[in-house]
Design a protein around this motif. Structure first.
Motif, mmCIF file in Angstrom:
data_model
loop_
_atom_site.group_PDB
_atom_site.id
_atom_site.type_symbol
_atom_site.label_atom_id
_atom_site.label_comp_id
_atom_site.label_asym_id
_atom_site.label_seq_id
_atom_site.Cartn_x
_atom_site.Cartn_y
_atom_site.Cartn_z
ATOM 1 N N LYS A 84 0.836 -1.201 0.000
ATOM 2 C CA LYS A 84 0.000 0.000 0.000
ATOM 3 C C LYS A 84 0.870 1.249 0.000
ATOM 4 O O LYS A 84 2.048 1.200 0.364
ATOM 5 C CB LYS A 84 -0.904 0.013 1.235
ATOM 6 N N SER A 85 0.264 2.368 -0.413
ATOM 7 C CA SER A 85 0.976 3.643 -0.329
ATOM 8 C C SER A 85 -0.046 4.734 -0.073
ATOM 9 O O SER A 85 -1.244 4.504 -0.165
ATOM 10 C CB SER A 85 1.738 3.907 -1.626
ATOM 11 N N GLY A 86 0.450 5.920 0.241
ATOM 12 C CA GLY A 86 -0.442 7.052 0.453
ATOM 13 C C GLY A 86 -1.127 7.024 1.802
ATOM 14 O O GLY A 86 -0.700 6.315 2.724
ATOM 15 N N SER A 87 -2.236 7.777 1.892
ATOM 16 C CA SER A 87 -2.845 8.050 3.199
ATOM 17 C C SER A 87 -3.266 6.792 3.957
ATOM 18 O O SER A 87 -3.206 6.755 5.181
ATOM 19 C CB SER A 87 -4.029 8.999 3.044
ATOM 20 N N THR A 88 -3.671 5.749 3.238
ATOM 21 C CA THR A 88 -4.166 4.562 3.947
ATOM 22 C C THR A 88 -3.106 3.974 4.886
ATOM 23 O O THR A 88 -3.441 3.372 5.906
ATOM 24 C CB THR A 88 -4.690 3.491 2.957
ATOM 25 N N CYS A 92 -4.566 3.073 11.492
ATOM 26 C CA CYS A 92 -4.196 1.988 12.415
ATOM 27 C C CYS A 92 -4.588 0.650 11.816
ATOM 28 O O CYS A 92 -3.843 -0.327 11.891
ATOM 29 C CB CYS A 92 -4.898 2.142 13.758
ATOM 30 N N LYS A 93 -5.768 0.605 11.216
ATOM 31 C CA LYS A 93 -6.290 -0.668 10.715
ATOM 32 C C LYS A 93 -5.428 -1.212 9.572
ATOM 33 O O LYS A 93 -5.381 -2.418 9.375
ATOM 34 C CB LYS A 93 -7.758 -0.510 10.303
ATOM 35 N N GLU A 94 -4.738 -0.350 8.832
ATOM 36 C CA GLU A 94 -3.949 -0.830 7.693
ATOM 37 C C GLU A 94 -2.775 -1.696 8.162
ATOM 38 O O GLU A 94 -2.422 -2.658 7.497
ATOM 39 C CB GLU A 94 -3.451 0.358 6.842
ATOM 40 N N CYS A 95 -2.208 -1.376 9.308
ATOM 41 C CA CYS A 95 -1.112 -2.196 9.834
ATOM 42 C C CYS A 95 -1.615 -3.276 10.787
ATOM 43 O O CYS A 95 -1.026 -4.348 10.855
ATOM 44 C CB CYS A 95 -0.078 -1.316 10.538
ATOM 45 N N ILE A 106 -6.682 -11.783 9.350
ATOM 46 C CA ILE A 106 -7.076 -11.750 7.947
ATOM 47 C C ILE A 106 -5.987 -11.119 7.066
ATOM 48 O O ILE A 106 -5.851 -11.455 5.898
ATOM 49 C CB ILE A 106 -8.455 -11.076 7.834
ATOM 50 N N TYR A 107 -5.191 -10.227 7.638
ATOM 51 C CA TYR A 107 -4.089 -9.623 6.879
ATOM 52 C C TYR A 107 -2.815 -10.483 6.921
ATOM 53 O O TYR A 107 -1.706 -9.985 6.745
ATOM 54 C CB TYR A 107 -3.783 -8.213 7.393
ATOM 55 N N SER A 108 -2.977 -11.793 7.110
ATOM 56 C CA SER A 108 -1.812 -12.694 7.083
ATOM 57 C C SER A 108 -1.332 -12.927 5.655
ATOM 58 O O SER A 108 -0.293 -13.546 5.433
ATOM 59 C CB SER A 108 -2.170 -14.035 7.729
ATOM 60 N N GLY A 109 -2.114 -12.443 4.697
ATOM 61 C CA GLY A 109 -1.715 -12.559 3.294
ATOM 62 C C GLY A 109 -2.456 -11.500 2.496
ATOM 63 O O GLY A 109 -3.217 -10.722 3.064
ATOM 64 N N GLY A 110 -2.217 -11.458 1.198
ATOM 65 C CA GLY A 110 -2.934 -10.516 0.335
ATOM 66 C C GLY A 110 -2.334 -9.125 0.359
ATOM 67 O O GLY A 110 -1.266 -8.895 0.935
ATOM 68 N N SER A 111 -3.067 -8.179 -0.259
ATOM 69 C CA SER A 111 -2.505 -6.844 -0.503
ATOM 70 C C SER A 111 -2.322 -6.030 0.783
ATOM 71 O O SER A 111 -1.618 -5.028 0.785
ATOM 72 C CB SER A 111 -3.403 -6.072 -1.464
ATOM 73 N N HIS A 112 -2.968 -6.465 1.886
ATOM 74 C CA HIS A 112 -2.818 -5.717 3.135
ATOM 75 C C HIS A 112 -1.702 -6.275 4.019
ATOM 76 O O HIS A 112 -1.469 -5.775 5.115
ATOM 77 C CB HIS A 112 -4.125 -5.735 3.933
ATOM 78 N N TYR A 113 -1.023 -7.309 3.540
ATOM 79 C CA TYR A 113 0.006 -7.935 4.381
ATOM 80 C C TYR A 113 1.167 -6.971 4.659
ATOM 81 O O TYR A 113 1.681 -6.327 3.742
ATOM 82 C CB TYR A 113 0.558 -9.202 3.711
ATOM 83 N N THR A 114 1.551 -6.868 5.943
ATOM 84 C CA THR A 114 2.724 -6.050 6.299
ATOM 85 C C THR A 114 3.716 -6.833 7.159
ATOM 86 O O THR A 114 4.859 -6.411 7.308
ATOM 87 C CB THR A 114 2.328 -4.815 7.143
ATOM 88 N N GLY A 115 3.264 -7.926 7.769
ATOM 89 C CA GLY A 115 4.117 -8.645 8.711
ATOM 90 C C GLY A 115 4.089 -8.043 10.104
ATOM 91 O O GLY A 115 4.774 -8.517 11.008
ATOM 92 N N ILE A 116 3.280 -7.001 10.285
ATOM 93 C CA ILE A 116 3.209 -6.315 11.593
ATOM 94 C C ILE A 116 2.226 -7.066 12.508
ATOM 95 O O ILE A 116 1.173 -7.508 12.054
ATOM 96 C CB ILE A 116 2.780 -4.835 11.386
ATOM 97 N N PRO A 117 2.601 -7.211 13.788
ATOM 98 C CA PRO A 117 1.700 -7.927 14.706
ATOM 99 C C PRO A 117 0.421 -7.143 14.978
ATOM 100 O O PRO A 117 0.330 -5.948 14.680
ATOM 101 C CB PRO A 117 2.533 -8.062 15.988
#
Ligand code: HEC
Ligand code: HEC
Length: 263
Positions: A84-88, A92-95, A106-117
């Motif tokens: 992701k980039s920009g304001s999103t 808080c929810k993005e990470c 749910i963010y364990s994979g896909g475009s929202h994945y960051t690896g952040i706990p």
């Protein structure tokens, strides 16, 4: 221990109330036309329940919740490996996810994945300790973005406002798998329907032919809908069910997932 915890919360709420009153007198005039300040202001004596919902809206999208400028550019704390980039990247929810479980949800994979706990580990932590985290290098929010009073609301939400989404979600396929849909229908028809219509299609936040109704979201992103049912959608006049037992919100989810998803 019990007693100490309660004193801590009472003190935190008093501080929030005192600071909020002084902040409110500054902004009251500016926003008085907007539903008597319901959307962006705070009550003079905020209840814990109001504060949890207000904190939840900051977690969702703080600039809409707080009527601030949308941040420009990508959050420097957002991982370079993220998609992701920009304001999103400032949400808080993005990470940490709508399920508060970060890389383990749910963010364990896909475009929202960051690896952040996630933030589940901070459930029940003291507001003071959470506030220290929320001003560390992983959280480069300035006072112009989120003030200390507002940050205390989101810290209270982290400490006492999280729900365990695995109670009603099948995490494998992101679908609602619990709740009493009959009870949910009672709540939906008497509360949600006032704005969303009986079948949830009175408001459509989709684009062109892509419809986005309550039913569409409840089927596609039930964790997001649950968060909004308990905190409201930021920046609009929407109610929330925070004052009621969480089982009511789960029942609404069970019913919302049966509503029409398209035309
Ligand atoms: C750009 C990504 C990012 C965003 C956005 C972000 N965080 Fe974090 N957060 C992190 C990282 C990385 C950690 C773990 C390292 C640390 O504690 O600094 C973390 C840790 C935390 C923790 C501690 C979790 C624990 O188990 O102790 C909490 C609570 C938290 N964040 C809350 C928030 C809140 C509330 C917001 C929004 C105001 C937010 N975060 C926004 C990246 C982010
Ligand atoms: C007082 C009016 C009102 C009530 C009552 C209300 N909402 Fe909303 N809701 C709104 C508005 C306004 C929006 C913003 C719609 C938009 O973005 O176009 C919204 C947005 C939403 C969204 C989507 C947000 C998004 O963009 O992802 C969901 C889901 C939702 N509401 C569910 C519910 C549920 C479930 C209830 C009952 C518990 C409910 N609402 C009650 C006014 C209301």
């Amino acid at each position: 221990m019990e007693r100490k915890l309660h004193l801590g919360i009472a003190a935190a709420l008093t501080t929030i109330a005192t600071l909020a009153i002084s902040a409110q007198s500054l902004s009251a005039q500016e926003h008085s036309e907007e539903a008597y300040g319901y959307v962006h202001e705070s009550p003079n004596y905020p209840s814990e329940v109001w504060t949890l919902a207000a904190g939840g809206r900051i977690y969702d999208k703080w600039w809409d919740a707080l009527d601030r400028d949308e941040p420009e550019g990508t959050n420097p704390a957002y991982p370079v490996t993220g998609q992701k980039s920009g304001s999103t990247t400032w949400r808080c929810k993005e990470c940490h996810g709508w399920d508060y479980m970060g890389k383990d949800g749910i963010y364990s994979g896909g475009s929202h994945y960051t690896g952040i706990p996630g933030i589940r580990g901070a459930d029940g932590s003291s507001v003071e300790a959470i506030l220290v985290t929320l001003r560390n290098d992983s959280h480069p929010y300035t006072q112009e973005m989120i003030t200390d009073v507002e940050m205390a609301r989101v810290a209270l939400f982290v400490s006492r406002g999280q729900v365990d989404m695995t109670q009603f979600l099948d995490m494998e396929n992101r679908k609602v798998n619990a709740g009493n849909a009959d009870r949910g229908r009672e709540i939906f028809q008497t509360i949600c329907a006032a704005c969303h219509g009986f079948d949830g299609r009175m408001l459509d936040w989709g684009d062109g032919d892509e419809h986005n109704f309550v039913g569409t979201e409840a089927v596609d992103v039930p964790d997001e809908v649950m968060h909004k049912v308990l905190s409201a959608h930021p920046g609009v006049q929407m109610i929330n069910l925070r004052a009621f037992p969480y089982s009511d919100a789960i029942d609404v989810m069970a019913y919302a997932a049966t509503l029409p998803t398209g035309e």
